[in-house]
Design a protein around this motif. Structure first.
Motif, PDB file in Angstrom:
ATOM      1  N   ASP A 272       9.357   6.404   1.763  1.00 23.56           N
ATOM      2  CA  ASP A 272      10.856   5.936   1.112  1.00 23.56           C
ATOM      3  C   ASP A 272      10.650   5.127   0.424  1.00 23.56           C
ATOM      4  O   ASP A 272      10.588   4.093   1.396  1.00 23.56           O
ATOM      5  N   ILE A 273      11.108   4.809  -0.789  1.00 19.40           N
ATOM      6  CA  ILE A 273      11.124   3.819  -1.369  1.00 19.40           C
ATOM      7  C   ILE A 273      12.071   3.159  -1.232  1.00 19.40           C
ATOM      8  O   ILE A 273      11.886   1.635  -1.080  1.00 19.40           O
ATOM      9  N   ASP A 274      13.644   3.445  -1.578  1.00 21.66           N
ATOM     10  CA  ASP A 274      14.353   2.521  -0.335  1.00 21.66           C
ATOM     11  C   ASP A 274      14.019   2.095   1.050  1.00 21.66           C
ATOM     12  O   ASP A 274      14.357   1.132   1.058  1.00 21.66           O
TER      13      ASP A 274
ATOM     14  N   ALA B 244       0.732  -0.992  -0.335  1.00 23.82           N
ATOM     15  CA  ALA B 244       0.127   0.411  -0.046  1.00 23.82           C
ATOM     16  C   ALA B 244       0.943   1.245  -0.169  1.00 23.82           C
ATOM     17  O   ALA B 244       0.926   2.226  -0.689  1.00 23.82           O
ATOM     18  N   ASN B 245       2.026   1.419   0.814  1.00 23.93           N
ATOM     19  CA  ASN B 245       3.172   2.351   0.447  1.00 23.93           C
ATOM     20  C   ASN B 245       2.723   2.707  -0.580  1.00 23.93           C
ATOM     21  O   ASN B 245       3.204   3.666  -0.791  1.00 23.93           O
ATOM     22  N   LEU B 246       4.040   1.546  -1.707  1.00 21.89           N
ATOM     23  CA  LEU B 246       4.468   1.958  -2.723  1.00 21.89           C
ATOM     24  C   LEU B 246       3.289   2.257  -3.488  1.00 21.89           C
ATOM     25  O   LEU B 246       4.132   3.168  -4.420  1.00 21.89           O
ATOM     26  N   THR B 247       2.222   0.932  -3.717  1.00 19.38           N
ATOM     27  CA  THR B 247       1.500   2.499  -4.747  1.00 19.38           C
ATOM     28  C   THR B 247       0.495   3.491  -4.200  1.00 19.38           C
ATOM     29  O   THR B 247       0.693   3.699  -5.236  1.00 19.38           O
TER      30      THR B 247
ATOM     31  N   GLU C  45      10.850   1.111   1.837  1.00 18.23           N
ATOM     32  CA  GLU C  45      10.044   0.354   1.622  1.00 18.23           C
ATOM     33  C   GLU C  45      10.670  -0.784   0.998  1.00 18.23           C
ATOM     34  O   GLU C  45       9.749  -2.067   1.917  1.00 18.23           O
ATOM     35  N   ASN C  46      11.472  -0.840   0.006  1.00 17.46           N
ATOM     36  CA  ASN C  46      12.005  -1.892   0.147  1.00 17.46           C
ATOM     37  C   ASN C  46      12.414  -2.827   0.569  1.00 17.46           C
ATOM     38  O   ASN C  46      12.850  -4.095   0.469  1.00 17.46           O
ATOM     39  N   VAL C  47      13.472  -2.456   1.281  1.00 14.67           N
ATOM     40  CA  VAL C  47      14.514  -3.227   2.882  1.00 14.67           C
ATOM     41  C   VAL C  47      12.925  -3.740   3.815  1.00 14.67           C
ATOM     42  O   VAL C  47      13.077  -4.667   3.890  1.00 14.67           O
ATOM     43  N   ASN C  48      12.159  -3.062   3.909  1.00 11.49           N
ATOM     44  CA  ASN C  48      11.014  -3.585   4.201  1.00 11.49           C
ATOM     45  C   ASN C  48      10.406  -4.695   3.702  1.00 11.49           C
ATOM     46  O   ASN C  48      10.128  -6.129   4.223  1.00 11.49           O
ATOM     47  N   LEU C  49      10.486  -4.683   2.116  1.00 12.64           N
ATOM     48  CA  LEU C  49       9.674  -5.489   1.757  1.00 12.64           C
ATOM     49  C   LEU C  49      10.315  -7.049   1.337  1.00 12.64           C
ATOM     50  O   LEU C  49      10.006  -8.272   1.972  1.00 12.64           O
ATOM     51  N   LEU C  50      11.524  -6.584   1.563  1.00 12.50           N
ATOM     52  CA  LEU C  50      12.422  -7.890   1.392  1.00 12.50           C
ATOM     53  C   LEU C  50      12.423  -8.896   2.640  1.00 12.50           C
ATOM     54  O   LEU C  50      11.972  -9.500   3.240  1.00 12.50           O
ATOM     55  N   ALA C  51      12.539  -7.628   3.831  1.00 13.10           N
ATOM     56  CA  ALA C  51      12.249  -8.390   5.161  1.00 13.10           C
ATOM     57  C   ALA C  51      11.166  -9.297   5.944  1.00 13.10           C
ATOM     58  O   ALA C  51      11.314 -10.308   5.952  1.00 13.10           O
ATOM     59  N   TYR C  52      10.426  -8.501   5.182  1.00 14.46           N
ATOM     60  CA  TYR C  52       8.817  -9.365   5.410  1.00 14.46           C
ATOM     61  C   TYR C  52       8.506 -10.913   4.578  1.00 14.46           C
ATOM     62  O   TYR C  52       7.966 -11.551   4.882  1.00 14.46           O
ATOM     63  N   GLN C  53       8.942  -9.913   2.637  1.00 11.01           N
ATOM     64  CA  GLN C  53       9.246 -11.646   2.275  1.00 11.01           C
ATOM     65  C   GLN C  53      10.409 -12.785   2.892  1.00 11.01           C
ATOM     66  O   GLN C  53       9.705 -14.218   2.998  1.00 11.01           O
ATOM     67  N   HIS C  54      11.289 -12.078   3.599  1.00  8.77           N
ATOM     68  CA  HIS C  54      12.218 -13.421   4.257  1.00  8.77           C
ATOM     69  C   HIS C  54      11.068 -14.045   5.672  1.00  8.77           C
ATOM     70  O   HIS C  54      11.555 -15.170   5.583  1.00  8.77           O
ATOM     71  N   ALA C  55      10.927 -12.844   6.203  1.00  8.75           N
ATOM     72  CA  ALA C  55       9.738 -13.547   7.653  1.00  8.75           C
ATOM     73  C   ALA C  55       9.215 -14.445   7.239  1.00  8.75           C
ATOM     74  O   ALA C  55       8.763 -15.632   7.385  1.00  8.75           O
ATOM     75  N   TYR C  56       7.756 -14.391   6.190  1.00  7.68           N
ATOM     76  CA  TYR C  56       7.555 -15.064   5.413  1.00  7.68           C
ATOM     77  C   TYR C  56       7.709 -16.569   5.068  1.00  7.68           C
ATOM     78  O   TYR C  56       7.065 -18.022   5.220  1.00  7.68           O
ATOM     79  N   GLN C  57       8.571 -16.081   4.625  1.00  2.00           N
ATOM     80  CA  GLN C  57       9.266 -17.597   3.825  1.00  2.00           C
ATOM     81  C   GLN C  57      10.345 -18.546   4.842  1.00  2.00           C
ATOM     82  O   GLN C  57      10.382 -19.399   4.821  1.00  2.00           O
ATOM     83  N   ALA C  58      10.657 -17.569   6.050  1.00  3.28           N
ATOM     84  CA  ALA C  58      10.983 -18.592   6.920  1.00  3.28           C
ATOM     85  C   ALA C  58       9.558 -18.803   8.064  1.00  3.28           C
ATOM     86  O   ALA C  58       9.432 -20.321   8.757  1.00  3.28           O
TER      87      ALA C  58
ATOM     88  N   SER D 221       8.936  14.676   5.217  1.00  4.96           N
ATOM     89  CA  SER D 221      10.363  14.006   5.806  1.00  4.96           C
ATOM     90  C   SER D 221       9.719  13.171   6.404  1.00  4.96           C
ATOM     91  O   SER D 221      10.012  11.955   6.813  1.00  4.96           O
ATOM     92  N   ASN D 222       8.916  13.069   7.347  1.00  6.66           N
ATOM     93  CA  ASN D 222       7.993  12.787   8.468  1.00  6.66           C
ATOM     94  C   ASN D 222       7.194  11.395   7.768  1.00  6.66           C
ATOM     95  O   ASN D 222       7.070  10.200   8.732  1.00  6.66           O
ATOM     96  N   ALA D 223       6.881  11.805   6.571  1.00  9.71           N
ATOM     97  CA  ALA D 223       5.176  10.779   6.735  1.00  9.71           C
ATOM     98  C   ALA D 223       5.302  10.570   5.336  1.00  9.71           C
ATOM     99  O   ALA D 223       4.991   9.767   5.031  1.00  9.71           O
TER     100      ALA D 223
END
Length: 475
Positions: free
Chosen positions: A434-436, A26-29, A438-451, A429-431
């Motif tokens: 940030d695409i970078d 939702a953030n990225l879109t 969000e991409n890090v978070n995307l990878l983190a949740y992806q790995h968490a889901y796989q784990a 700047s607060n609200a």
């Protein structure tokens, strides 16, 4: 502790990671959505179960993770700062535009402007003095006088048109206030309903914040949050919006500049006819200040005060020229004739040249018509322009005051615009997304889901061995 509890733990991890992926998506879109505030998943670990019996023993691990909510990463202080900046910028922008328009209408300095035509007018009288009896010089004088009167009239008409256009703009701004306030009230109702049912309303709050910022730009005001999730907006301590309730406003007062003194233009509450709304900023407050009538101190509305200067110029010009012209004699030898007169209406609009031809222009002192006395009145009138109390000096003062006010207003507008940019920048700047990040978070949740999925697979295999392979040793 149940053997199957590991599956529940893994499932909670899958659900949490999936929710995190959805929020990141939702953030990225919405990275380019104006007014959108980024969101984050809030999680909490599930503790170990309590002992079920006296014989329960051993170390017990936690039972996974719970999604406790989806946080909207906005800052109420930064939002309030943006609203304040919008209010200030809205006020200074309208005033700067009004003064810039007035200055542009004057067209000073220039030969075609009032100051240039005054200089030409005095020069024409000197031409009459230098060329006694020359009809061409007198004709040039009358044409110049008529042009000067027309320029003063056009200047006043231009300001009257500007006042009427600004008055119409005030009506449109009031309608915009009512429309925006109604939208805020509707969102308040939706947010209250969402909060009561436990459904997140971050997107609705983002929409409401955009609208409240627009209201601040229009009328200033104060925004206060209500316990049920709604808010209220106050103008001068009175409620414009409270929850789903709206008190509408309207523009009252006269619709023409000449009548504004009898009924100044003001913002009023619709349900309390005649009760003015106390504004502390915004475009409407500035618009109403621009439309204010002359107050006799020179501190009224800039349009009406400038129009009054055109009237003063016409009156001063007519008086000083007529005082000398009456002492001279026209072609038939009579004296006491005016060069300028006024018709009905404001002095600037009614200024008219009395003589229709050279015979009506007084040039000689008294009844003298000899060449020695001829032109003495013209010479005296030609010297009016260099007097310290001349129309020229009066008009120069007006032009300088208008230019100074316009320059100051533009500087204030630039400063307010910079403050607004800084406030919006701090808010974003607060609200903002940030695409970078969000991409890090995307990878983190992806790995968490796989784990979590891998844990569930391991538990499934262990249970398969326990259920289907127990007792099959040696086969």
């Amino acid at each position: 502790m149940s053997t199957f509890s590991g599956l529940t733990t893994a499932l909670s991890g899958l659900n949490a990671a999936r929710t995190g992926l959805n929020v990141v998506g939702a953030n990225l879109t919405n990275v380019n959505t104006s007014g959108y505030t980024r969101q984050r998943v809030e999680q909490a670990a599930v503790g170990a179960p309590v002992n079920g019996s006296l014989y329960s023993a051993g170390v017990k691990p936690g039972q996974g993770v719970n999604v406790t909510g989806i946080a909207r990463l906005g800052d109420a202080f930064l939002d309030a700062r943006v609203r304040t900046a919008f209010s200030s910028a809205g006020y200074t922008n309208v005033r700067a535009d009004a003064l810039s328009d007035i200055q542009a209408r004057m067209k000073e300095p220039g030969t075609g402007a009032v100051s240039g035509q005054l200089t030409t007018f005095w020069g024409s009288w000197q031409g009459v003095h230098n060329n006694p009896g020359d009809p061409a010089a007198t004709t040039a004088l009358l044409q110049g006088a008529a042009g000067l009167a027309q320029s003063i009239s056009d200047g006043y008409k231009g300001l009257d048109t500007q006042w009427s256009q600004t008055r119409s703009k005030a009506d449109l701004l009031a309608a915009d206030v009512n429309s925006t306030a109604s939208q805020v009230a509707d969102l308040n109702d939706k947010i209250r309903t969402s909060a009561a049912s436990g459904v997140p309303s971050s997107e609705l709050i983002d929409q409401r914040n955009t609208l409240t910022a627009r209201l601040s730009q229009l009328v200033g005001g104060t925004v206060r949050d209500l316990p049920n999730g709604g808010n209220e907006i106050l103008l001068g301590g009175n409620v414009l919006v409270s929850g789903s309730q709206v008190n509408t406003v309207k523009i009252g007062g006269q619709t023409s500049m000449t009548d504004a003194t009898a009924g100044p233009v003001q913002l009023e509450w619709t349900r309390r006819d005649g009760m003015a709304v106390d504004l502390d900023g915004g475009q409407l407050a500035s618009t109403l200040s621009v439309l204010a009538p002359v107050d006799g101190k020179g501190t009224g509305g800039v349009i009406a005060e400038t129009a009054a200067e055109y009237n003063n110029l016409a009156e001063t010009l007519a008086k000083q020229v007529n005082d000398i012209h009456r002492a001279g004699s026209i072609a038939d030898g009579t004296t006491g004739h005016d060069f300028f007169t006024f018709t009905v209406g404001p002095a600037a609009l009614g200024l008219t040249v009395v003589p229709k031809d050279a015979a009506g222009v007084a040039t000689a002192a008294g009844a003298a018509v000899d060449l020695e006395g001829y032109g003495s009145i013209a010479d005296k009138i030609s010297q009016i322009g260099v007097r310290p109390d001349s129309p020229d000096a009066q008009w120069t003062k007006t032009v300088i005051a208008t230019g100074t006010a316009a320059r100051t207003a533009l500087q204030q507008d630039v400063a307010a615009g910079s403050a607004l940019s800084n406030a919006v920048g701090a808010q974003q700047s607060n609200a903002s997304v940030d695409i970078d990040e969000e991409n890090v978070n995307l990878l983190a949740y992806q790995h968490a889901y796989q784990a979590a999925a891998r844990v569930m697979t391991a538990m499934d295999e262990a249970l398969d061995v326990l259920i289907n392979q127990t007792g099959r040793v040696g086969r």
